[in-house]
Design a protein around this motif. Structure first.
Motif, PDB file in Angstrom:
ATOM      1  N   ASP A  29      28.185  32.138  32.277  1.00 13.04           N
ATOM      2  CA  ASP A  29      27.971  33.417  31.611  1.00 13.04           C
ATOM      3  C   ASP A  29      29.301  34.161  31.536  1.00 13.04           C
ATOM      4  O   ASP A  29      29.919  34.485  32.557  1.00 13.04           O
ATOM      5  CB  ASP A  29      26.932  34.240  32.369  1.00 13.04           C
ATOM      6  N   SER A  30      29.747  34.425  30.338  1.00 10.80           N
ATOM      7  CA  SER A  30      31.081  34.995  30.133  1.00 10.80           C
ATOM      8  C   SER A  30      31.229  36.397  30.717  1.00 10.80           C
ATOM      9  O   SER A  30      32.294  36.751  31.213  1.00 10.80           O
ATOM     10  CB  SER A  30      31.410  35.035  28.643  1.00 10.80           C
ATOM     11  N   ALA A  31      30.161  37.197  30.666  1.00  7.18           N
ATOM     12  CA  ALA A  31      30.256  38.566  31.191  1.00  7.18           C
ATOM     13  C   ALA A  31      30.458  38.553  32.702  1.00  7.18           C
ATOM     14  O   ALA A  31      31.305  39.286  33.232  1.00  7.18           O
ATOM     15  CB  ALA A  31      29.006  39.354  30.827  1.00  7.18           C
ATOM     16  N   LEU A  32      29.702  37.724  33.411  1.00  5.99           N
ATOM     17  CA  LEU A  32      29.860  37.642  34.870  1.00  5.99           C
ATOM     18  C   LEU A  32      31.220  37.053  35.239  1.00  5.99           C
ATOM     19  O   LEU A  32      31.864  37.502  36.200  1.00  5.99           O
ATOM     20  CB  LEU A  32      28.734  36.813  35.482  1.00  5.99           C
ATOM     21  N   LEU A  33      31.656  36.044  34.496  1.00  4.86           N
ATOM     22  CA  LEU A  33      32.961  35.443  34.777  1.00  4.86           C
ATOM     23  C   LEU A  33      34.096  36.431  34.526  1.00  4.86           C
ATOM     24  O   LEU A  33      35.048  36.502  35.312  1.00  4.86           O
ATOM     25  CB  LEU A  33      33.159  34.188  33.930  1.00  4.86           C
ATOM     26  N   ALA A  34      34.009  37.196  33.451  1.00  6.47           N
ATOM     27  CA  ALA A  34      35.047  38.184  33.154  1.00  6.47           C
ATOM     28  C   ALA A  34      35.081  39.267  34.218  1.00  6.47           C
ATOM     29  O   ALA A  34      36.165  39.670  34.676  1.00  6.47           O
ATOM     30  CB  ALA A  34      34.804  38.800  31.771  1.00  6.47           C
ATOM     31  N   LEU A  35      33.904  39.734  34.640  1.00  6.48           N
ATOM     32  CA  LEU A  35      33.854  40.735  35.696  1.00  6.48           C
ATOM     33  C   LEU A  35      34.415  40.168  37.003  1.00  6.48           C
ATOM     34  O   LEU A  35      35.155  40.848  37.722  1.00  6.48           O
ATOM     35  CB  LEU A  35      32.416  41.222  35.895  1.00  6.48           C
ATOM     36  N   GLY A  36      34.094  38.916  37.299  1.00 11.37           N
ATOM     37  CA  GLY A  36      34.640  38.271  38.489  1.00 11.37           C
ATOM     38  C   GLY A  36      36.146  38.144  38.441  1.00 11.37           C
ATOM     39  O   GLY A  36      36.836  38.357  39.442  1.00 11.37           O
ATOM     40  N   ASP A  37      36.686  37.802  37.266  1.00 17.57           N
ATOM     41  CA  ASP A  37      38.142  37.692  37.122  1.00 17.57           C
ATOM     42  C   ASP A  37      38.827  39.038  37.351  1.00 17.57           C
ATOM     43  O   ASP A  37      39.834  39.122  38.058  1.00 17.57           O
ATOM     44  CB  ASP A  37      38.507  37.174  35.732  1.00 17.57           C
ATOM     45  N   ILE A  38      38.266  40.070  36.758  1.00 18.55           N
ATOM     46  CA  ILE A  38      38.867  41.405  36.905  1.00 18.55           C
ATOM     47  C   ILE A  38      38.819  41.854  38.367  1.00 18.55           C
ATOM     48  O   ILE A  38      39.814  42.344  38.908  1.00 18.55           O
ATOM     49  CB  ILE A  38      38.159  42.409  35.982  1.00 18.55           C
ATOM     50  N   LEU A  39      37.669  41.669  39.011  1.00 17.86           N
ATOM     51  CA  LEU A  39      37.552  42.064  40.419  1.00 17.86           C
ATOM     52  C   LEU A  39      38.465  41.230  41.308  1.00 17.86           C
ATOM     53  O   LEU A  39      39.079  41.748  42.251  1.00 17.86           O
ATOM     54  CB  LEU A  39      36.103  41.950  40.885  1.00 17.86           C
ATOM     55  N   PHE A  40      38.574  39.928  41.034  1.00 22.30           N
ATOM     56  CA  PHE A  40      39.430  39.059  41.836  1.00 22.30           C
ATOM     57  C   PHE A  40      40.890  39.479  41.730  1.00 22.30           C
ATOM     58  O   PHE A  40      41.578  39.617  42.746  1.00 22.30           O
ATOM     59  CB  PHE A  40      39.260  37.602  41.385  1.00 22.30           C
ATOM     60  N   LEU A  41      41.363  39.692  40.512  1.00 22.16           N
ATOM     61  CA  LEU A  41      42.770  40.076  40.339  1.00 22.16           C
ATOM     62  C   LEU A  41      43.058  41.468  40.906  1.00 22.16           C
ATOM     63  O   LEU A  41      44.108  41.692  41.507  1.00 22.16           O
ATOM     64  CB  LEU A  41      43.147  40.010  38.861  1.00 22.16           C
ATOM     65  N   THR A  42      42.111  42.394  40.736  1.00 21.52           N
ATOM     66  CA  THR A  42      42.288  43.730  41.315  1.00 21.52           C
ATOM     67  C   THR A  42      42.293  43.666  42.838  1.00 21.52           C
ATOM     68  O   THR A  42      43.118  44.302  43.495  1.00 21.52           O
ATOM     69  CB  THR A  42      41.174  44.671  40.823  1.00 21.52           C
ATOM     70  N   GLY A  43      41.371  42.877  43.397  1.00 18.77           N
ATOM     71  CA  GLY A  43      41.313  42.736  44.851  1.00 18.77           C
ATOM     72  C   GLY A  43      42.540  42.074  45.422  1.00 18.77           C
ATOM     73  O   GLY A  43      43.052  42.469  46.466  1.00 18.77           O
ATOM     74  N   LEU A  44      43.055  41.064  44.723  1.00 17.65           N
ATOM     75  CA  LEU A  44      44.278  40.401  45.182  1.00 17.65           C
ATOM     76  C   LEU A  44      45.443  41.376  45.188  1.00 17.65           C
ATOM     77  O   LEU A  44      46.217  41.436  46.149  1.00 17.65           O
ATOM     78  CB  LEU A  44      44.581  39.202  44.282  1.00 17.65           C
ATOM     79  N   THR A  45      45.541  42.169  44.138  1.00 18.25           N
ATOM     80  CA  THR A  45      46.630  43.143  44.049  1.00 18.25           C
ATOM     81  C   THR A  45      46.514  44.198  45.144  1.00 18.25           C
ATOM     82  O   THR A  45      47.518  44.574  45.761  1.00 18.25           O
ATOM     83  CB  THR A  45      46.623  43.817  42.661  1.00 18.25           C
ATOM     84  N   MET A  46      45.310  44.664  45.416  1.00 17.22           N
ATOM     85  CA  MET A  46      45.143  45.686  46.458  1.00 17.22           C
ATOM     86  C   MET A  46      45.321  45.107  47.861  1.00 17.22           C
ATOM     87  O   MET A  46      45.753  45.812  48.770  1.00 17.22           O
ATOM     88  CB  MET A  46      43.775  46.349  46.333  1.00 17.22           C
ATOM     89  N   THR A  47      45.000  43.832  48.038  1.00 16.26           N
ATOM     90  CA  THR A  47      45.115  43.235  49.366  1.00 16.26           C
ATOM     91  C   THR A  47      46.559  42.976  49.748  1.00 16.26           C
ATOM     92  O   THR A  47      46.986  43.328  50.851  1.00 16.26           O
ATOM     93  CB  THR A  47      44.304  41.927  49.436  1.00 16.26           C
ATOM     94  N   ILE A  48      47.326  42.357  48.855  1.00 19.02           N
ATOM     95  CA  ILE A  48      48.696  41.994  49.232  1.00 19.02           C
ATOM     96  C   ILE A  48      49.748  42.929  48.656  1.00 19.02           C
ATOM     97  O   ILE A  48      50.922  42.800  48.996  1.00 19.02           O
ATOM     98  CB  ILE A  48      49.012  40.533  48.838  1.00 19.02           C
ATOM     99  N   GLY A  49      49.364  43.834  47.784  1.00 18.91           N
ATOM    100  CA  GLY A  49      50.304  44.796  47.228  1.00 18.91           C
ATOM    101  C   GLY A  49      50.796  44.392  45.848  1.00 18.91           C
ATOM    102  O   GLY A  49      50.768  43.217  45.476  1.00 18.91           O
ATOM    103  N   ILE A  50      51.261  45.386  45.119  1.00 20.28           N
ATOM    104  CA  ILE A  50      51.683  45.156  43.735  1.00 20.28           C
ATOM    105  C   ILE A  50      52.947  44.299  43.682  1.00 20.28           C
ATOM    106  O   ILE A  50      53.039  43.359  42.898  1.00 20.28           O
ATOM    107  CB  ILE A  50      51.900  46.503  43.014  1.00 20.28           C
ATOM    108  N   SER A  51      53.922  44.587  44.524  1.00 15.59           N
ATOM    109  CA  SER A  51      55.192  43.856  44.451  1.00 15.59           C
ATOM    110  C   SER A  51      55.015  42.396  44.863  1.00 15.59           C
ATOM    111  O   SER A  51      55.584  41.498  44.229  1.00 15.59           O
ATOM    112  CB  SER A  51      56.246  44.527  45.316  1.00 15.59           C
ATOM    113  N   ARG A  52      54.231  42.131  45.899  1.00 17.44           N
ATOM    114  CA  ARG A  52      54.001  40.745  46.306  1.00 17.44           C
ATOM    115  C   ARG A  52      53.198  39.981  45.265  1.00 17.44           C
ATOM    116  O   ARG A  52      53.451  38.799  45.029  1.00 17.44           O
ATOM    117  CB  ARG A  52      53.271  40.690  47.648  1.00 17.44           C
ATOM    118  N   THR A  53      52.231  40.642  44.646  1.00 16.27           N
ATOM    119  CA  THR A  53      51.457  40.000  43.585  1.00 16.27           C
ATOM    120  C   THR A  53      52.361  39.662  42.408  1.00 16.27           C
ATOM    121  O   THR A  53      52.292  38.557  41.855  1.00 16.27           O
ATOM    122  CB  THR A  53      50.306  40.920  43.121  1.00 16.27           C
TER     123      THR A  53
END
Length: 154
Positions: A29-53
């Motif tokens: 399902d494209s909507a769930l996958l797109a939402l998962g991608d956005i949350l994953f990338l946002t979470g990765l950025t918030m977890t390790i920081g913008i510069s490390r990402t």
């Protein structure tokens, strides 16, 4: 002490993985996958920081994995869920491949599943999975180069 951004980022990473899993279960399902991608990338950025990402996703030696991963994200956003996920999985394996042998080695100490990870065939699989074999051969070739160079200097 763990910062609030790291806690929120970890939660977003978890939610992203949940939505990616649900999107895969519900026949890509494209909507769930797109939402998962956005949350994953946002979470990765918030977890390790913008510069490390930014540093992680701009390394030249990982360019193939970066293009495959973000190409997969783009395909998911264009509603090509299955092809996008295939590209993303390839990109993730290429980007995080060096982590898999380390994770498998640490899993050997876990009481219930440790015996599975101690099997010879499983050890060989994780030694080569995700580029582990390439690193060991390149490091051995560089060490043999150094030993040859020191022998020639004597």
């Amino acid at each position: 002490m763990v910062s609030d951004n790291t806690k929120i980022g970890t939660g977003l990473l978890f939610l992203g993985c949940v939505f990616l899993f649900l999107g895969t279960i519900f026949l890509f399902d494209s909507a769930l996958l797109a939402l998962g991608d956005i949350l994953f990338l946002t979470g990765l950025t918030m977890t390790i920081g913008i510069s490390r990402t930014f540093r992680f996703f701009t390394r030249r030696e990982r360019l193939r994995g970066i293009i495959a991963f973000f190409g997969g994200v783009f395909l998911v956003m264009c509603r090509w869920g299955m092809f996008g996920m295939i590209c993303q999985i390839y990109g993730l394996i290429y980007l995080f491949g060096q982590f898999f042998p380390i994770a498998a080695a640490s899993m050997k100490d876990v009481p219930v599943i440790g015996s599975f990870f101690q099997l010879r065939s499983v050890e060989q699989f994780f030694a080569t999975f995700g580029g582990g074999g390439r690193r060991s051969s390149s490091s051995s070739s560089s060490s043999s180069f150094l030993s040859r160079r020191s022998d020639s200097m004597v």
